[in-house]
Write a protein that holds these residues in place. Structure first.
Motif, PDB file in Angstrom:
ATOM      1  N   ARG A 139       9.535   3.050   9.565  1.00  0.00           N
ATOM      2  CA  ARG A 139       8.263   1.664   9.256  1.00  0.00           C
ATOM      3  C   ARG A 139       6.942   2.184  10.495  1.00  0.00           C
ATOM      4  NH1 ARG A 139      11.596   0.173   6.875  1.00  0.00           N
ATOM      5  NH2 ARG A 139      12.946  -0.735   6.454  1.00  0.00           N
ATOM      6  N   LEU A 140       5.743   1.581   9.077  1.00  0.00           N
ATOM      7  CA  LEU A 140       4.514   2.823   9.953  1.00  0.00           C
ATOM      8  C   LEU A 140       3.610   0.874   9.494  1.00  0.00           C
ATOM      9  CD1 LEU A 140       2.914   6.280  10.018  1.00  0.00           C
ATOM     10  CD2 LEU A 140       1.273   3.885   9.084  1.00  0.00           C
ATOM     11  N   LEU A 141       2.883   0.894  10.563  1.00  0.00           N
ATOM     12  CA  LEU A 141       1.556   0.035  10.467  1.00  0.00           C
ATOM     13  C   LEU A 141       0.348   0.711  10.785  1.00  0.00           C
ATOM     14  CD1 LEU A 141       0.668  -3.096   9.537  1.00  0.00           C
ATOM     15  CD2 LEU A 141       1.831  -3.510  11.338  1.00  0.00           C
ATOM     16  N   ARG A 142      -0.741   0.662  10.440  1.00  0.00           N
ATOM     17  CA  ARG A 142      -2.017   0.728  11.402  1.00  0.00           C
ATOM     18  C   ARG A 142      -3.081  -0.075  10.624  1.00  0.00           C
ATOM     19  NH1 ARG A 142      -1.394   7.533   9.579  1.00  0.00           N
ATOM     20  NH2 ARG A 142      -1.729   7.484   7.157  1.00  0.00           N
ATOM     21  N   VAL A 154      -6.392  -1.307   6.235  1.00  0.00           N
ATOM     22  CA  VAL A 154      -4.734  -1.702   6.703  1.00  0.00           C
ATOM     23  C   VAL A 154      -3.754  -0.948   6.545  1.00  0.00           C
ATOM     24  CG1 VAL A 154      -5.136  -3.516   7.977  1.00  0.00           C
ATOM     25  CG2 VAL A 154      -4.818  -3.894   5.724  1.00  0.00           C
ATOM     26  N   GLU A 155      -2.682  -0.470   6.716  1.00  0.00           N
ATOM     27  CA  GLU A 155      -1.568   0.368   5.950  1.00  0.00           C
ATOM     28  C   GLU A 155      -0.882  -0.113   6.376  1.00  0.00           C
ATOM     29  OE1 GLU A 155      -0.087   4.819   4.568  1.00  0.00           O
ATOM     30  OE2 GLU A 155      -2.453   4.561   6.105  1.00  0.00           O
ATOM     31  N   ALA A 156       0.563   0.092   5.853  1.00  0.00           N
ATOM     32  CA  ALA A 156       2.033  -0.243   5.663  1.00  0.00           C
ATOM     33  C   ALA A 156       2.511   0.650   4.729  1.00  0.00           C
ATOM     34  CB  ALA A 156       2.203  -1.661   5.438  1.00  0.00           C
ATOM     35  N   SER A 157       4.219   1.011   5.366  1.00  0.00           N
ATOM     36  CA  SER A 157       4.284   2.534   5.081  1.00  0.00           C
ATOM     37  C   SER A 157       6.166   1.989   5.464  1.00  0.00           C
ATOM     38  CB  SER A 157       4.260   3.672   5.424  1.00  0.00           C
ATOM     39  OG  SER A 157       2.484   3.866   4.832  1.00  0.00           O
ATOM     40  N   ALA A 197       7.123   5.025   0.880  1.00  0.00           N
ATOM     41  CA  ALA A 197       5.882   4.537   0.294  1.00  0.00           C
ATOM     42  C   ALA A 197       5.232   3.470   0.874  1.00  0.00           C
ATOM     43  CB  ALA A 197       6.594   3.613  -0.950  1.00  0.00           C
ATOM     44  N   SER A 198       4.042   3.395   0.997  1.00  0.00           N
ATOM     45  CA  SER A 198       2.535   2.682   1.153  1.00  0.00           C
ATOM     46  C   SER A 198       1.834   1.958   0.564  1.00  0.00           C
ATOM     47  CB  SER A 198       1.924   3.866   2.645  1.00  0.00           C
ATOM     48  OG  SER A 198       0.745   4.603   1.737  1.00  0.00           O
ATOM     49  N   ILE A 199       1.637   0.620   1.061  1.00  0.00           N
ATOM     50  CA  ILE A 199       0.312  -0.073   0.009  1.00  0.00           C
ATOM     51  C   ILE A 199      -0.754   0.118   1.364  1.00  0.00           C
ATOM     52  CG2 ILE A 199       1.245  -2.097   0.966  1.00  0.00           C
ATOM     53  CD1 ILE A 199       0.582  -3.348  -1.739  1.00  0.00           C
ATOM     54  N   SER A 200      -2.008   0.078   0.846  1.00  0.00           N
ATOM     55  CA  SER A 200      -3.444   0.184   1.828  1.00  0.00           C
ATOM     56  C   SER A 200      -4.611  -0.853   1.180  1.00  0.00           C
ATOM     57  CB  SER A 200      -4.056   1.045   2.315  1.00  0.00           C
ATOM     58  OG  SER A 200      -4.461   2.365   1.538  1.00  0.00           O
TER      59      SER A 200
END
Length: 836
Positions: free
Chosen positions: A197-200, A187-190, A829-832
């Motif tokens: 806003r990115l979520l996948r 899972v990743e959120a940016s 920035a992203s965190i996964s």
């Protein structure tokens, strides 16, 4: 050849001589590396640069042993470089050019400077795009995040012998990973600037010993980066989401079935254009209180529109790939069905006045089927036979131009600048019995066209690899392609001026119009000029529908293409190859408002009274097929700490399908011969265990060898012997990656990617002052923790490089030019979290 002879060669060959010089230098460097590192094979096998496998030949082979000019981008590189859209891919592949156009649904691809496919739905691209083996006929079907991306292969040159549809300039092949029997997921959120806003996410697991599944989904939103100066919303936002599911079924060791279903949706305000030249019509806009964007700074990212340019795309599809292993060969079947439904509404006068609006809906239904039999085992002769079938329906309904409330006032003001035409429309409406006051260019008048294209095609192909010795393999490929299209065109034009027939000596009560004007006190020359002025305002005359009794609404094309390749293994590190190949793309129909009968059909049309339209004009209905030929010499080398690949090529497309936007529609024509000679190369250096450098480039000498009937800024022109616009002679990409490893198990990277594209004229029918040059730097950094958490920072276009994507004449505003500015600096920035 003596020195004087060389110096006296035509200047057109100078760029190519430079590429040969560069090639010689690079080859010398490679040879030096070869001699210095011949003994490094064992180390290469232990570590260092990993071996890359590709499917460019439709069987899995090592990149170095594949005698095809192919650039490979790994899924890791895509992730590290934060490639969020297929348009970002060109920063990693110098031979590829990706150009977004007026709408979210359109993207142009070019390889080695060859490519087409525009807002004109009828023009299929010369670069074929395949995702997991499934052909995607239109760029609209490509936008969307692909989960678990394995790699992207960009194949240069014609690939028609193995890829059954429209690969006359090259192929982009995208491969994703299949489901896993072991549980895994991510899972990743940016977040980023412009409220990005990115979520996948992705999840896969086994259901049984022979059945596994995966599901993925994502959403990507962002505010627009172009501000409206006319009070509407921002432009160039992002609003996308997608879902994808897969099943992997392996009932036996010899049979594999992979099923994929996907759906994606786009609902965006797109795309930003800016004024480059505000011509003599701008004062008329301003006189009515309208706004146009300043032409002093095209990179102010401001728009002056009276409505939001909305774009909506729904793309979905299913595919099933079956691989069954028999004794000595594998049977492969890839079946797919896709639906792409898109619609848009654009303010196409690009001002704040309500003058002209365009809207349309396009549905594309595509069915494809491929069968292959491929030999297996260790054979003197490896073979492949196959067939490809394609059935597509393109339905463009409600392609409508609508005159707004300010259309008539705008043209009245233009007329008022000239005493001879002041009040011209009022005069004509008073004199001509069929016209009422306000009819000409009246608000709500429409020009509506419906296009339907039915396309069936199939190809049969064979490919033989004969291993003459342990070190030399000869490959012969042959393909037969048959392509048939049938077009239906319905048109309705409610603009009153379109009903006025100037070509047949328009009369009022039996008197020619120019004489009526003379009766109003005009001198004869002025009266004749006034009638000609009226013709200019009839910029969209009636369109002759298809089918009709005089024209054919069908094309049927077929062609045998072939490829001959030789591959020589010098040693385990170095391979050489040579290629001669041909390619083919079938006729493309002009599904735009400038679809006009061919001049050769004029006599037949004029002989049928029911086909007579006011001011019938002639042009092109379709462009004939493209036929490509390429000759290549290449080297591929891979050692423990360096790899180097280079290809010298001479590529020609006869009948290249050129599409030029004139402001209201497209001129579609065939270039007699377009040629590009040059060299493309890529290299990778492991400077240390931590530091990796990549360096790649393309040097081109693009030329229209013959092109009678092309378009320049003055209209139809003979472009023979001129340089092809929009094709950069030099494209360079360079990357640096520094891997980090800490004692506590944390590891990460620092990465920078730079792309340079030399200065070039942007578009052929636009003045040479509109040029394009790219100097863009992207950077990113990431950390990966033992618990599966990863952090990433990225900046795209760090230096805020400014360049034009392309340019076009502003509709109904003679002398005005619009440009598409590139995207400004973005960062995020992203965190996964990855788990298994």
């Amino acid at each position: 050849m003596n020195k004087n002879t060389v110096n006296n060669l035509p200047s057109a060959n100078k760029a190519f001589r430079k590429t040969l010089l560069v090639s010689a230098v690079l080859s010398a460097l490679s040879a030096t590396t070869l001699q210095a590192q011949e003994n490094d094979v064992d180390e290469a096998e232990k570590g260092g640069i990993e071996r890359i496998f590709v499917t460019a030949s439709k069987r899995q082979t090592g990149l170095q042993q594949t005698p095809i000019a192919v650039s490979v981008t790994s899924g890791q590189a895509v992730e590290q470089a934060k490639v969020l859209d297929i348009g970002d891919l060109q920063v990693l592949v110098p031979t590829l050019r990706v150009t977004p156009l007026q709408r979210s649904i359109n993207t142009g691809f070019a390889i080695r400077g060859f490519g087409n496919g525009t807002n004109n739905t009828g023009i299929e691209p010369s670069v074929g795009v395949f995702i997991d083996g499934v052909y995607r006929s239109r760029a609209a079907a490509l936008i969307g995040d692909l989960p678990k991306l394995q790699q992207i292969e960009v194949l240069s040159g014609p690939q028609s012998t193995l890829f059954g549809k429209n690969a006359s300039a090259g192929v982009i092949s995208v491969r994703t990973g299949g489901p896993s029997y072991d549980m895994e997921g991510k899972v990743e959120a940016s977040v980023g600037n412009y409220n990005q806003r990115l979520l996948r996410g992705y999840f896969s697991n086994g259901i049984s010993d022979n059945l596994a599944f995966s599901v993925s989904g994502g959403m990507n939103t962002r505010d627009g980066y172009s501000e409206s100066i006319s009070g509407i919303g921002d432009v160039n936002d992002r609003d996308r989401w997608n879902l994808r599911g897969q099943l992997l079924y392996e009932p036996t060791e010899d049979a594999t079935f992979r099923f994929i279903a996907d759906y994606s949706e786009i609902d965006e305000v797109c795309c930003t254009t800016a004024g480059f030249v505000n011509g003599p019509t701008a004062p008329a806009i301003e006189a009515l209180g309208g706004l146009v964007t300043s032409d002093e700074d095209p990179f102010s990212y401001e728009v002056a529109l009276n409505n939001d340019p909305t774009n909506h795309v729904e793309d979905s599809g299913i595919s099933l790939q079956a691989d069954i292993d028999f004794d000595g060969f594998v049977f492969t079947s890839i079946s797919a069905y896709r639906i792409n439904d898109s619609g848009f509404l654009n303010d196409v006068d690009f001002t704040s006045l309500d003058i002209l609006v365009e809207e349309a809906n396009v549905e594309i239904d595509t069915l494809t089927q491929e069968f292959r039999l491929t030999s297996t085992g260790d054979n003197k002769l490896d073979w492949m036979v196959g067939a490809f079938y394609f059935d597509e329906n393109v339905d463009t309904t409600g392609d409508v131009l609508t005159y707004g409330t300010m259309a008539r006032p705008y043209f009245d003001v233009l007329n008022s600048f000239n005493p001879a035409t002041n009040g011209l429309f009022d005069t004509l409406e008073a004199l001509y019995p069929a016209l009422n006051p306000g009819d000409i260019l009246g608000a709500g008048s429409t020009i509506a066209n419906d296009f339907i294209q039915d396309n069936q095609a199939y190809s049969l192909f064979v490919n033989f690899d004969y291993h003459l010795t342990d070190n030399f393999t000869a490959t012969l490929g042959v393909s037969y392609t048959k392509d048939e299209k049938e077009i239906t065109l319905e048109s309705e034009n409610t603009d009153a001026l379109s009903q006025v027939d100037f070509n047949n000596d328009l009369t009022v009560y039996g008197v020619p119009l120019y004489q009526v004007f003379m009766g109003q006190g005009m001198p004869e020359a002025v009266a004749l000029g006034t009638v000609e002025s009226l013709k200019a305002f009839q910029f969209q005359p009636q369109m002759l529908e298809l089918p009709n009794a005089a024209e054919s609404n069908k094309t049927s094309d077929d062609k045998i293409t072939w490829s001959l390749r030789g591959a020589y293994t010098f040693n385990k590190n170095v391979n050489f190859f040579a290629t001669a190949a041909t390619g083919f793309k079938a006729s493309s129909w002009n599904l735009s408002r400038d679809s006009r009968p061919f001049p050769s059909d004029q006599a037949a049309i004029e002989a049928i009274p029911s086909l007579q339209l006011p001011n019938q004009s002639y042009g092109t209905r379709y462009a004939s097929p493209e036929e490509a030929t390429v000759y290549e010499l290449g080297i591929k080398s891979n050692f423990s700490s360096v790899s180097f690949n280079a290809t010298i090529f001479d590529q020609t497309i006869e009948g290249f399908q050129s599409s030029t936007f004139l402001g209201t529609g497209y001129v579609l024509s065939n270039a007699g011969e377009q040629n590009t000679r040059g060299i493309e190369f890529d290299s990778k250096f492991l400077v240390t265990d931590e530091l990796t450098i990549t360096f790649a480039g393309t040097l081109l000498d693009p030329e229209y060898v013959s092109f009678v009937g092309g378009q320049d800024e003055n209209g139809p022109a003979d472009l023979s012997g001129t340089t092809v616009p929009g094709v950069h002679e030099k494209s360079i990409v360079a990357g640096v990656t520094y891997d980090l490893e800490f004692d506590n198990g944390i590891y990460g990277y620092l990465r920078a990617d730079y792309i340079y594209e030399s200065n070039v004229r942007a578009v052929g029918n636009i003045p040479d002052t509109v040029r394009r040059q790219v100097n863009t730097l992207n950077v990113s950094a990431g950390l990966n923790f033992e618990n599966g958490v990863s952090l990433q920072l990225y900046v795209r276009n760090l230096t805020n490089d400014e360049y034009f994507l392309t340019s076009f004449p502003r509709p109904i505003q003679s002398g005005s030019l619009q440009v598409y500015p590139n995207q400004p600096r973005t960062f995020g920035a992203s965190i996964s979290y990855t788990f298994d």
